[in-house]
Design a protein around this motif. Structure first.
Motif, mmCIF file in Angstrom:
data_model
loop_
_atom_site.group_PDB
_atom_site.id
_atom_site.type_symbol
_atom_site.label_atom_id
_atom_site.label_comp_id
_atom_site.label_asym_id
_atom_site.label_seq_id
_atom_site.Cartn_x
_atom_site.Cartn_y
_atom_site.Cartn_z
ATOM 1 N N PRO A 179 -0.057 4.726 -13.742
ATOM 2 C CA PRO A 179 1.053 4.199 -12.964
ATOM 3 C C PRO A 179 1.391 4.827 -12.047
ATOM 4 O O PRO A 179 1.678 6.214 -12.080
ATOM 5 C CB PRO A 179 2.160 3.801 -14.207
ATOM 6 C CG PRO A 179 1.436 3.900 -15.381
ATOM 7 C CD PRO A 179 0.066 4.841 -15.220
ATOM 8 N N ARG A 180 1.735 4.410 -10.642
ATOM 9 C CA ARG A 180 2.066 5.231 -9.466
ATOM 10 C C ARG A 180 3.531 4.625 -9.165
ATOM 11 O O ARG A 180 3.665 3.241 -9.318
ATOM 12 C CB ARG A 180 1.108 5.008 -8.372
ATOM 13 C CG ARG A 180 -0.206 5.643 -8.810
ATOM 14 C CD ARG A 180 -1.000 5.586 -7.636
ATOM 15 N NE ARG A 180 -1.693 4.085 -7.309
ATOM 16 C CZ ARG A 180 -1.958 3.477 -6.098
ATOM 17 N NH1 ARG A 180 -1.946 4.458 -4.981
ATOM 18 N NH2 ARG A 180 -2.151 2.443 -5.947
ATOM 19 N N LEU A 181 4.091 5.436 -8.545
ATOM 20 C CA LEU A 181 5.380 4.847 -7.824
ATOM 21 C C LEU A 181 5.524 5.243 -6.308
ATOM 22 O O LEU A 181 4.947 6.457 -5.862
ATOM 23 C CB LEU A 181 6.663 5.712 -8.494
ATOM 24 C CG LEU A 181 8.064 5.451 -8.122
ATOM 25 C CD1 LEU A 181 9.062 5.316 -9.000
ATOM 26 C CD2 LEU A 181 8.354 6.441 -6.918
ATOM 27 N N ARG A 182 6.116 4.522 -5.694
ATOM 28 C CA ARG A 182 6.345 4.753 -3.979
ATOM 29 C C ARG A 182 7.730 4.217 -3.841
ATOM 30 O O ARG A 182 8.338 3.577 -4.314
ATOM 31 C CB ARG A 182 5.382 4.169 -3.099
ATOM 32 C CG ARG A 182 5.240 2.836 -2.932
ATOM 33 C CD ARG A 182 4.371 2.170 -2.110
ATOM 34 N NE ARG A 182 4.145 0.758 -1.853
ATOM 35 C CZ ARG A 182 3.326 0.017 -1.208
ATOM 36 N NH1 ARG A 182 2.307 0.813 -0.627
ATOM 37 N NH2 ARG A 182 3.348 -1.179 -1.088
ATOM 38 N N ARG A 183 8.496 4.904 -2.661
ATOM 39 C CA ARG A 183 9.499 4.297 -2.267
ATOM 40 C C ARG A 183 9.332 4.164 -0.764
ATOM 41 O O ARG A 183 8.652 4.762 0.003
ATOM 42 C CB ARG A 183 10.451 5.545 -2.484
ATOM 43 C CG ARG A 183 10.850 5.545 -3.978
ATOM 44 C CD ARG A 183 11.767 6.894 -4.263
ATOM 45 N NE ARG A 183 13.171 6.711 -3.727
ATOM 46 C CZ ARG A 183 13.734 7.486 -3.009
ATOM 47 N NH1 ARG A 183 12.982 8.526 -2.487
ATOM 48 N NH2 ARG A 183 15.043 7.261 -2.989
#
Length: 321
Positions: free
Chosen positions: A9-13
C-alpha cells in the motif's frame, strides 16, 4: 515521474490550492483513491499530521508548487539521520580526501596497498562499532521530489545521499527492538543533499554537520506502509541514475544495526513521538562522493529504492556567495 514497482500500500498527498487543503490518497493495488474511500487500508498507515494545513501550504507556496502537485507524503516533526553502513563510511572518506585532501588520500592508498587493510582514518569512529550513531538535521527544509535544487551560495561541491527513511506512527520510550519495529508506520526514500566543501571543516569543529546539511533534504512523492515491508527493510535494492545513466546499483543490505535497533537505541531515556523521521544514512555507493560523480548544473538526478519510491531533481546553478 515514474512510480516504483511495488505491491505494498502506498500513500501520497496532493495540493489542492483552490480549496486551500491537502488531500491524502492511498493505492492498495487498484489505483489511487481518497483516504476516506480507502477505509481501513489507511488505518495506522501514517502518523497524525504534526503541522496545520495552513503551515504546510505556506511552505509549498514558497517552493512554487502548483495546484495538483504531489507534496510530502509525510511532513515530519523531526529528522534523525543514522550512519548504518560501514562500506559507505569508508568509501565516502576515501572520496572526500581524494578531492579535498589529496596528499592524505595518497598516503591512504599506499597504506592500503602495502597492508591490504583499510586505512584507519577512513574507518568510522570507535563509537560506531558499539552503538548506532546519528545527527539531527533540519526537518523544516525537506522538500518533495521534483523540486529543482541548486547548491547553497556558499558551496561549490553539491552532493546527494540516497537513504531509506522511516516515520514513527506511535510514541516510544525505552522501547524494545520489537516495539520499535511495530512503531514504523511509513517508509520513504530520502535524499540528504550535502555541501561537501563545507562539511569537512564543520566535522573538524567537533559539533558535526551544520550548514553543510541543513539547507535542503528531499523525500519521495510516495510513502509505503511500514508493516507491508517491515520484514525486508534490510534487503531492498536501489539505483542511482544521472542524466539517464545508471551510475550505481546498491541496496539496504549490510546494515550494522537494523532500523528497529537504531530506533530502540534513540528511545532509551528519550520520549519519541508519532511523525518523527529516522533515516538509515547513505546506502553504499549512494553518494557522488563515493562514485567520483559530483553534481553539476543541468544534471537530472534520479534515486530509487525498489518497492519504496523515487526521488527526482533537476540540478540548477548556484548563486554567488
Amino acid at each position: 515521474m515514474n512510480a516504483p514497482t511495488t505491491s505494498a500500500p502506498r500513500l501520497r498527498r496532493i495540493l489542492r490550492r483552490g480549496e486551500h487543503r491537502i488531500d491524502t490518497e492511498i493505492d492498495t493495488g487498484d489505483g489511487w483513491r481518497s483516504g476516506d474511500e480507502a477505509g481501513s487500508a489507511g488505518d495506522g498507515f501514517v502518523a497524525p499530521s504534526v503541522f496545520s494545513s495552513e503551515f504546510e501550504i505556506a511552505r509549498y507556496d514558497a517552493l512554487g508548487l502548483a495546484d495538483g502537485a504531489a507534496v510530502l507524503p509525510v511532513c515530519p516533526a523531526s529528522f534523525r539521520d543514522f550512519m548504518l553502513f560501514e562500506q559507505h563510511a569508508v568509501d565516502a572518506a576515501r572520496g572526500l580526501t581524494k578531492r579535498f585532501l589529496p596528499a592524505g588520500y595518497r598516503v591512504g592508498q599506499i597504506y592500503e596497498a602495502l597492508t591490504r587493510r583499510t586505512f584507519p582514518p577512513f574507518r568510522p569512529h570507535a563509537l560506531w562499532y558499539s552503538q548506532p550513531i546519528y545527527y539531527m538535521s533540519n526537518a523544516l527544509t525537506i522538500v518533495p521530489s521534483g523540486i529543482p535544487v541548486a547548491p547553497p551560495v556558499y558551496s561549490r561541491a553539491l552532493d546527494f545521499e540516497l537513504e531509506l527513511g522511516v516515520v514513527l506512527g506511535a510514541p516510544l520510550r525505552d522501547a524494545t527492538v520489537e516495539q520499535a519495529a511495530a512503531a514504523i508506520a511509513a517508509v520513504v526514500v530520502i535524499n540528504d543533499f550535502s555541501a561537501r566543501d563545507i562539511q569537512l571543516p564543520e566535522m573538524r569543529s567537533g559539533f558535526g554537520p551544520q550548514r553543510s546539511k541543513h539547507f535542503v533534504t528531499s523525500m519521495s512523492a510516495t510513502a509505503v506502509a511500514g508493516p507491508a515491508v517491515a520484514d525486508r527493510l534490510d534487503r531492498l535494492t536501489a539505483t542511482v541514475t544521472i542524466n539517464g545513466n545508471t551510475v550505481s546499483r546498491t541496496g539496504t543490505h549490510g546494515m550494522r544495526y537494523s532500523m528497529a535497533e537504531a530506533i530502540a537505541h534513540v528511545s532509551r531515556g528519550e520520549q519519541l513521538y508519532p511523525g518523527e523521521l529516522m533515516c538509515s544514512g547513505t546506502l553504499p555507493g549512494g553518494s557522488g562522493m563515493e562514485l567520483g560523480h559530483w553534481l553539476a548544473p543541468g544534471d537530472d538526478l534520479r534515486l530509487e529504492i525498489d518497492e519504496i519510491g523515487v526521488i527526482e531533481h533537476r540540478i540548477l546553478a548556484g548563486g554567488t556567495a
